[in-house]
Design a protein around this motif. Structure first.
Motif, PDB file in Angstrom:
ATOM      1  N   PRO A  11       0.810  -1.214   0.000  1.00 36.75           N
ATOM      2  CA  PRO A  11       0.000   0.000   0.000  1.00 36.75           C
ATOM      3  C   PRO A  11       0.849   1.274   0.000  1.00 36.75           C
ATOM      4  CG  PRO A  11       0.167  -0.806   2.222  1.00 36.75           C
ATOM      5  CD  PRO A  11       0.898  -1.801   1.343  1.00 36.75           C
ATOM      6  N   LYS A  13       3.024   2.567  -2.121  1.00 37.58           N
ATOM      7  CA  LYS A  13       3.177   3.218  -3.424  1.00 37.58           C
ATOM      8  C   LYS A  13       4.554   3.870  -3.588  1.00 37.58           C
ATOM      9  CE  LYS A  13      -0.653   1.479  -4.014  1.00 37.58           C
ATOM     10  NZ  LYS A  13      -0.427   0.067  -4.095  1.00 37.58           N
ATOM     11  N   ASN A  42      -3.572  -3.849  -8.559  1.00 39.24           N
ATOM     12  CA  ASN A  42      -3.214  -3.234  -7.285  1.00 39.24           C
ATOM     13  C   ASN A  42      -4.227  -3.734  -6.252  1.00 39.24           C
ATOM     14  OD1 ASN A  42      -2.955  -1.629  -5.036  1.00 39.24           O
ATOM     15  ND2 ASN A  42      -2.984   0.302  -6.143  1.00 39.24           N
ATOM     16  N   TRP A  44      -4.756  -3.077  -3.298  1.00 37.35           N
ATOM     17  CA  TRP A  44      -5.286  -2.079  -2.375  1.00 37.35           C
ATOM     18  C   TRP A  44      -6.412  -1.261  -2.993  1.00 37.35           C
ATOM     19  CZ3 TRP A  44      -4.069  -2.758   2.548  1.00 37.35           C
ATOM     20  CH2 TRP A  44      -3.010  -3.621   2.791  1.00 37.35           C
ATOM     21  N   ASP A  45      -6.562  -1.344  -4.310  1.00 37.97           N
ATOM     22  CA  ASP A  45      -7.659  -0.662  -4.994  1.00 37.97           C
ATOM     23  C   ASP A  45      -8.686  -1.642  -5.539  1.00 37.97           C
ATOM     24  OD1 ASP A  45      -6.481   1.801  -4.562  1.00 37.97           O
ATOM     25  OD2 ASP A  45      -5.482   1.835  -6.513  1.00 37.97           O
ATOM     26  N   LYS A 106      -4.108  -8.217   2.362  1.00 41.59           N
ATOM     27  CA  LYS A 106      -4.805  -8.109   1.077  1.00 41.59           C
ATOM     28  C   LYS A 106      -4.354  -9.215   0.122  1.00 41.59           C
ATOM     29  CE  LYS A 106      -7.288  -4.207   1.094  1.00 41.59           C
ATOM     30  NZ  LYS A 106      -8.604  -4.032   0.506  1.00 41.59           N
TER      31      LYS A 106
END
Length: 168
Positions: A11, A13, A42, A44-45, A106
């Protein structure tokens, strides 16, 4: 054209070592394989389905050789879509940090969704478990704040690399 599926599990980035290395890898990969498609996921998205209720019941129905109810079938459809998306790749790249000696939650959730009997693995009473996603190379970029070399005192604290290697 072949498809490389890049699964990004940090997360952080711009402050992520695993993402920085993955971007360097991908830059060289694209130079060497200009016709290949690179798909980035990704985590986290990405909204993963909760593994409870009808989805969990659908998973156990598969394990027990039972037909899905209408509710289970509807709940299971997004899981099948995620698995199909994963299996549709020819190659894989994972980038992930070490979290509490393991993997980010995740990524664990994603693995729990895609690792399903009859889809990505099979179980045979005589031979045990067998992978069903074969012949597809995977590269993994690990980031961690310590050293966990084989034979070191800290080797046993590394649940990141051994877990992902087991899954792969």
């Amino acid at each position: 054209m072949r498809k490389l599926f890049y699964i990004e599990a940090s997360p952080r980035k711009q402050r992520s070592a695993s993402i920085d290395v993955a971007h360097a890898f991908l830059e060289e990969y694209r130079k060497a394989n200009p016709k290949d498609d690179v798909k980035r996921l990704n985590l986290w998205d990405y909204l993963l389905p909760r593994f409870d209720g009808d989805i969990l019941d659908a998973s156990y129905a598969i394990l027990n050789g039972l037909e899905h109810t209408d509710e289970q079938r509807a709940a299971w459809a997004p899981v099948e879509d995620i698995i199909a998306d994963f299996k549709g790749a020819d190659k894989y790249l994972f980038s992930l940090p070490m979290w509490n000696f393991g993997i980010p939650y995740k990524l664990k959730h994603y693995i729990d969704v895609i690792v399903q009997p009859g889809y990505t693995f099979s179980i045979d009473p005589e031979r045990g478990y067998s992978g069903l996603v074969t012949g597809k190379p995977a590269a993994v970029i690990y980031a961690r704040g310590g050293a966990y070399a084989p034979g070191s005192e800290t080797e046993g604290l590394d649940y990141q690399r051994p877990y992902l290697e087991l899954v792969l």
